[in-house]
Design a protein around this motif. Structure first.
Motif, PDB file in Angstrom:
ATOM      1  N   LEU A 107       0.829  -1.201   0.000  1.00  0.00           N
ATOM      2  CA  LEU A 107       0.000   0.000   0.000  1.00  0.00           C
ATOM      3  C   LEU A 107       0.867   1.256   0.000  1.00  0.00           C
ATOM      4  O   LEU A 107       1.890   1.327   0.691  1.00  0.00           O
ATOM      5  N   SER A 108       0.445   2.265  -0.752  1.00  0.00           N
ATOM      6  CA  SER A 108       1.081   3.585  -0.763  1.00  0.00           C
ATOM      7  C   SER A 108      -0.012   4.613  -0.530  1.00  0.00           C
ATOM      8  O   SER A 108      -0.978   4.692  -1.290  1.00  0.00           O
ATOM      9  N   THR A 109       0.136   5.421   0.530  1.00  0.00           N
ATOM     10  CA  THR A 109      -0.926   6.324   0.956  1.00  0.00           C
ATOM     11  C   THR A 109      -0.395   7.752   1.035  1.00  0.00           C
ATOM     12  O   THR A 109       0.675   7.991   1.589  1.00  0.00           O
ATOM     13  N   PHE A 110      -1.149   8.690   0.466  1.00  0.00           N
ATOM     14  CA  PHE A 110      -0.721  10.080   0.523  1.00  0.00           C
ATOM     15  C   PHE A 110      -1.929  11.006   0.433  1.00  0.00           C
ATOM     16  O   PHE A 110      -3.016  10.610   0.018  1.00  0.00           O
ATOM     17  N   SER A 111      -1.693  12.245   0.837  1.00  0.00           N
ATOM     18  CA  SER A 111      -2.728  13.286   0.793  1.00  0.00           C
ATOM     19  C   SER A 111      -2.678  13.999  -0.541  1.00  0.00           C
ATOM     20  O   SER A 111      -1.606  14.243  -1.102  1.00  0.00           O
ATOM     21  N   ALA A 112      -3.841  14.367  -1.058  1.00  0.00           N
ATOM     22  CA  ALA A 112      -3.896  15.198  -2.257  1.00  0.00           C
ATOM     23  C   ALA A 112      -3.195  16.527  -1.987  1.00  0.00           C
ATOM     24  O   ALA A 112      -3.177  17.032  -0.863  1.00  0.00           O
ATOM     25  N   ASP A 113      -2.591  17.092  -3.035  1.00  0.00           N
ATOM     26  CA  ASP A 113      -1.903  18.368  -2.915  1.00  0.00           C
ATOM     27  C   ASP A 113      -2.183  19.181  -4.170  1.00  0.00           C
ATOM     28  O   ASP A 113      -1.845  18.750  -5.280  1.00  0.00           O
ATOM     29  N   VAL A 114      -2.812  20.337  -4.008  1.00  0.00           N
ATOM     30  CA  VAL A 114      -3.125  21.189  -5.162  1.00  0.00           C
ATOM     31  C   VAL A 114      -2.270  22.457  -5.177  1.00  0.00           C
ATOM     32  O   VAL A 114      -2.516  23.364  -5.963  1.00  0.00           O
ATOM     33  N   ASP A 115      -1.253  22.525  -4.313  1.00  0.00           N
ATOM     34  CA  ASP A 115      -0.371  23.685  -4.307  1.00  0.00           C
ATOM     35  C   ASP A 115       0.415  23.748  -5.620  1.00  0.00           C
ATOM     36  O   ASP A 115       0.723  22.723  -6.233  1.00  0.00           O
ATOM     37  N   THR A 116       0.757  24.966  -6.028  1.00  0.00           N
ATOM     38  CA  THR A 116       1.538  25.157  -7.257  1.00  0.00           C
ATOM     39  C   THR A 116       2.734  26.085  -7.030  1.00  0.00           C
ATOM     40  O   THR A 116       3.440  26.417  -7.978  1.00  0.00           O
ATOM     41  N   ALA A 117       2.978  26.488  -5.791  1.00  0.00           N
ATOM     42  CA  ALA A 117       3.991  27.509  -5.516  1.00  0.00           C
ATOM     43  C   ALA A 117       5.373  27.111  -6.012  1.00  0.00           C
ATOM     44  O   ALA A 117       6.141  27.952  -6.485  1.00  0.00           O
ATOM     45  N   SER A 118       5.702  25.828  -5.921  1.00  0.00           N
ATOM     46  CA  SER A 118       7.060  25.408  -6.250  1.00  0.00           C
ATOM     47  C   SER A 118       7.406  25.679  -7.706  1.00  0.00           C
ATOM     48  O   SER A 118       8.553  26.017  -8.021  1.00  0.00           O
ATOM     49  N   TYR A 119       6.421  25.565  -8.611  1.00  0.00           N
ATOM     50  CA  TYR A 119       6.738  25.792 -10.022  1.00  0.00           C
ATOM     51  C   TYR A 119       7.046  27.263 -10.293  1.00  0.00           C
ATOM     52  O   TYR A 119       8.061  27.589 -10.922  1.00  0.00           O
ATOM     53  N   SER A 120       6.177  28.165  -9.859  1.00  0.00           N
ATOM     54  CA  SER A 120       6.422  29.577 -10.142  1.00  0.00           C
ATOM     55  C   SER A 120       7.657  30.070  -9.396  1.00  0.00           C
ATOM     56  O   SER A 120       8.368  30.971  -9.882  1.00  0.00           O
ATOM     57  N   ASN A 121       7.971  29.483  -8.244  1.00  0.00           N
ATOM     58  CA  ASN A 121       9.185  29.857  -7.530  1.00  0.00           C
ATOM     59  C   ASN A 121      10.424  29.338  -8.265  1.00  0.00           C
ATOM     60  O   ASN A 121      11.432  30.041  -8.381  1.00  0.00           O
TER      61      ASN A 121
ATOM     62  N   GLU B 154      -2.641   3.314   7.806  1.00  0.00           N
ATOM     63  CA  GLU B 154      -3.837   3.308   8.656  1.00  0.00           C
ATOM     64  C   GLU B 154      -4.536   4.669   8.691  1.00  0.00           C
ATOM     65  O   GLU B 154      -5.709   4.765   9.074  1.00  0.00           O
ATOM     66  N   ASP B 155      -3.829   5.735   8.256  1.00  0.00           N
ATOM     67  CA  ASP B 155      -4.448   7.062   8.226  1.00  0.00           C
ATOM     68  C   ASP B 155      -5.529   7.175   7.149  1.00  0.00           C
ATOM     69  O   ASP B 155      -6.375   8.072   7.203  1.00  0.00           O
ATOM     70  N   PHE B 156      -5.474   6.288   6.168  1.00  0.00           N
ATOM     71  CA  PHE B 156      -6.434   6.371   5.060  1.00  0.00           C
ATOM     72  C   PHE B 156      -7.863   6.237   5.560  1.00  0.00           C
ATOM     73  O   PHE B 156      -8.765   6.961   5.114  1.00  0.00           O
ATOM     74  N   ASP B 157      -8.099   5.339   6.501  1.00  0.00           N
ATOM     75  CA  ASP B 157      -9.450   5.105   7.020  1.00  0.00           C
ATOM     76  C   ASP B 157      -9.774   5.958   8.241  1.00  0.00           C
ATOM     77  O   ASP B 157     -10.889   5.871   8.774  1.00  0.00           O
ATOM     78  N   ASP B 158      -8.821   6.758   8.695  1.00  0.00           N
ATOM     79  CA  ASP B 158      -9.000   7.549   9.914  1.00  0.00           C
ATOM     80  C   ASP B 158      -9.508   8.936   9.535  1.00  0.00           C
ATOM     81  O   ASP B 158      -8.755   9.783   9.047  1.00  0.00           O
ATOM     82  N   ASP B 159     -10.768   9.178   9.787  1.00  0.00           N
ATOM     83  CA  ASP B 159     -11.368  10.463   9.397  1.00  0.00           C
ATOM     84  C   ASP B 159     -10.873  11.636  10.231  1.00  0.00           C
ATOM     85  O   ASP B 159     -11.149  12.792   9.897  1.00  0.00           O
ATOM     86  N   THR B 160     -10.142  11.366  11.310  1.00  0.00           N
ATOM     87  CA  THR B 160      -9.598  12.471  12.102  1.00  0.00           C
ATOM     88  C   THR B 160      -8.281  12.981  11.524  1.00  0.00           C
ATOM     89  O   THR B 160      -7.804  14.037  11.938  1.00  0.00           O
ATOM     90  N   LYS B 161      -7.704  12.253  10.580  1.00  0.00           N
ATOM     91  CA  LYS B 161      -6.440  12.663   9.974  1.00  0.00           C
ATOM     92  C   LYS B 161      -6.718  13.640   8.832  1.00  0.00           C
ATOM     93  O   LYS B 161      -7.422  13.325   7.879  1.00  0.00           O
ATOM     94  N   ASP B 162      -6.132  14.820   8.940  1.00  0.00           N
ATOM     95  CA  ASP B 162      -6.346  15.866   7.938  1.00  0.00           C
ATOM     96  C   ASP B 162      -5.628  15.524   6.634  1.00  0.00           C
ATOM     97  O   ASP B 162      -4.584  14.859   6.639  1.00  0.00           O
ATOM     98  N   ALA B 163      -6.193  15.960   5.527  1.00  0.00           N
ATOM     99  CA  ALA B 163      -5.574  15.789   4.211  1.00  0.00           C
ATOM    100  C   ALA B 163      -5.926  16.985   3.344  1.00  0.00           C
ATOM    101  O   ALA B 163      -6.627  17.900   3.777  1.00  0.00           O
ATOM    102  N   GLY B 164      -5.477  16.979   2.102  1.00  0.00           N
ATOM    103  CA  GLY B 164      -5.666  18.125   1.232  1.00  0.00           C
ATOM    104  C   GLY B 164      -7.088  18.271   0.736  1.00  0.00           C
ATOM    105  O   GLY B 164      -7.800  17.290   0.540  1.00  0.00           O
ATOM    106  N   ASP B 165      -7.495  19.521   0.526  1.00  0.00           N
ATOM    107  CA  ASP B 165      -8.821  19.823  -0.008  1.00  0.00           C
ATOM    108  C   ASP B 165      -8.691  20.179  -1.486  1.00  0.00           C
ATOM    109  O   ASP B 165      -7.732  20.831  -1.907  1.00  0.00           O
ATOM    110  N   VAL B 166      -9.676  19.774  -2.276  1.00  0.00           N
ATOM    111  CA  VAL B 166      -9.645  19.963  -3.722  1.00  0.00           C
ATOM    112  C   VAL B 166     -10.769  20.903  -4.117  1.00  0.00           C
ATOM    113  O   VAL B 166     -11.929  20.703  -3.735  1.00  0.00           O
TER     114      VAL B 166
END
Length: 541
Positions: free
Chosen positions: A112-126, A411-423
């Motif tokens: 399993l590979s688990t990660f949060s969505a990320d919609v930031d773009t700052a790194s490219y323009s920087n 285990e964070d994938f099923d844990d609704d208390t764990k914050d992740a990225g908003d889209v």
């Protein structure tokens, strides 16, 4: 108000020589004591305006024959006029948080590979700004480079059960043909959620370190572009902070464009930087004026150089985390250079249910605050997490490219208390996995992509929903799409720029060649601009 996410203009200038690029900045003075901002700088802050008409080679490009060439009966404003050439300053004052990159993992022991969505773009323009200055880029986050661009992922159909679609494609890895490269694309619906209006607090850094033309004056004109998108259903408050914080406007109707723009253009820089106190005041205003069923958001604009009160990323994120259950989101806009505190601004956005963009030109401001208004302001999927389940019969080992500070425990994938990225509405999220085929494994049933998200609900804790998308033999191709080719070229640039241990045969010549052959329609010239950026990066040696 109801604005669909759109791009009405190109958002970045073409790469320019170092001497020309440096004409847009002044020598940085750092944070000063109260009242120590230069008079010349404040006069320029008051006089800088966005011209009504753009012509000539510096005008923003628009597609020929496009019905979107005009915005509000005006041509898109050009980039700010050049400023006197500065004395170059040591960029060592910038702060970045470079997380260790993901290694290859064995599928048998780590399926399993688990990660949060990320919609930031700052790194490219920087990165673009650093290359334009002739500086080797720092703070490169590969996922933000890739996610800066639009791809042709199909959006969910009207009335679809879930507010996003998932597209997958697998092909030989360009920098290691013995491996496979899997692209996972999540496309959010472009339909804006029903809203009772925007309750927006502009939280603006006016400390001494912002007394530069590419900081406070550019900030004022950037927010003036945003103000033009608002109407009588919206409410705007303005809080400024330096040594202390001040409420400049409290719940002004969004239709009062002239009043709001006058407030913005009258700002002056000076003093130390007490960002935490400003954040607290901004949240108080946002909560006081909270619009049930509306979009409630703080937009923080700063160089991140906090030096009074709580100032470390850890202290500031603790404050943010305490507030995020209020239903108030936060967006962070970074300005300036040489003392840019990228790590602080990214941490605030990541922990505050927000997004982070870096503004280096007025055109980039238009991209973020006008063309992508819906995706910046309106969340359609909250706490979006991805968990990829690899098939050991087909994949021997794998690694996630980028998302190094967005990885989650399985285990964070099923844990609704764990914050992740908003889209946001119209956002897309792209991730690449490099796959090492299992011995004797065929190109079949590579993996299953699980996506978990919550429906936005005014800060009320909602239960998450999970959706699964199998990635089978039909995803594999030896003739990948133009989107795959271009996005993989951007990822390859990231491997080179970060000096990745796993870059194999990655090189700038291959990046440029593949990107140039995958421009597609490129109506706003962003992909062509990337090709020029690669050429400028190669010139750095």
């Amino acid at each position: 108000m109801h604005l669909a996410p759109r791009r009405t203009a190109p958002v970045v200038p073409l790469i320019v020589p170092l001497a020309a690029a440096l004409t847009v900045v002044l020598a940085l003075a750092g944070c000063t004591g109260a009242g120590e901002g230069s008079d010349a700088g404040t006069e320029e802050a008051a006089s800088l305006t966005a011209p009504d008409m753009a012509t000539g080679p510096d005008a923003a490009r628009v597609p020929e024959g496009s019905s979107e060439a005009l915005s509000g009966d005006r041509l898109v404003p050009p980039y700010p006029e050049p400023y006197p050439e500065p004395v170059p300053t040591d960029p060592a004052g910038e702060e970045y948080d470079d997380s260790p990159e993901s290694p290859f993992l064995d599928v048998v022991t780590s399926p399993l590979s688990t990660f949060s969505a990320d919609v930031d773009t700052a790194s490219y323009s920087n990165l673009r700004r650093q290359v334009n200055q002739g500086v080797a880029p720092e703070g490169v986050r590969i996922e933000e480079l890739v996610n800066y661009f639009d791809y042709g992922y199909p959006a969910p159909a009207a009335g679809a059960e879930h507010p996003f679609s998932v597209t997958t494609e697998v092909a030989p890895a360009p920098w290691n043909p013995e491996h496979r490269l899997a692209m996972v694309g999540v496309q959010a619906t472009g339909a804006l959620p029903a809203s009772e209006g925007n309750n927006v607090v502009f939280l603006l850094d006016v400390s001494g370190s912002m007394d530069e033309p590419n900081k406070l004056p550019l900030l004022a004109e950037s927010f003036a572009l945003l103000v033009e998108q608002l109407d009588e259903d919206d409410r705007v408050s303005i809080v400024t902070y330096a040594g202390d914080n001040r409420v400049v406007a409290d719940s002004v109707p969004g239709s009062e464009h002239a009043v709001l723009v006058d407030h913005l253009r009258s700002l002056r820089a000076g003093g130390s930087t007490g960002g935490a106190a400003g954040l607290a005041t901004a949240y108080e205003l946002a909560e006081k004026n909270f619009v049930r069923g509306g979009n409630n958001r703080v937009i923080l604009a700063t160089d991140g150089d906090f030096n009074v009160g709580p100032s470390s990323p850890e202290e500031l994120t603790s404050l943010i985390e305490a507030e995020r259950r209020s239903g108030v989101y936060v967006s962070v806009l970074g300005f300036g250079m040489y003392n840019l505190k990228d790590s602080t601004m990214e941490a605030i956005a990541d922990h505050g249910n927000g997004n982070y963009a870096y503004i280096d030109t007025l055109a980039e401001a238009r991209k973020v605050l006008v063309d992508e208004f819906g995706s910046t302001m309106f969340v359609v999927a909250q706490d979006l997490k991805l968990q990829v389940e690899l098939n050991p019969a087909v994949v021997g080992s794998y690694r996630l490219i980028g998302y190094d500070n967005r990885r989650l425990a399985d285990e964070d994938f099923d844990d609704d208390t764990k914050d992740a990225g908003d889209v946001g509405a119209g956002h897309s999220v792209t991730a690449f996995y490099e796959l090492v085929p299992a011995g004797g494994g065929a190109d079949d049933d590579f993996m299953t992509v699980h996506v978990r998200y919550k429906a936005p609900a005014d800060g009320v804790s909602a239960a998450s929903t999970e959706v699964a998308f199998p990635v089978g033999a039909g995803a594999f191709t030896t003739a990948p799409s133009a989107d795959f080719e271009f996005a993989s070229a951007v990822a390859e640039l990231g491997l080179v720029a970060t000096g990745s241990e796993y870059r194999a045969q990655a090189n700038l010549d291959a990046v440029r060649l593949r990107a140039a052959g995958a421009l597609g329609s490129d109506p706003y010239g962003l992909r062509a601009e990337f090709v020029d950026l690669v050429e400028a990066y190669r010139a750095l040696g």
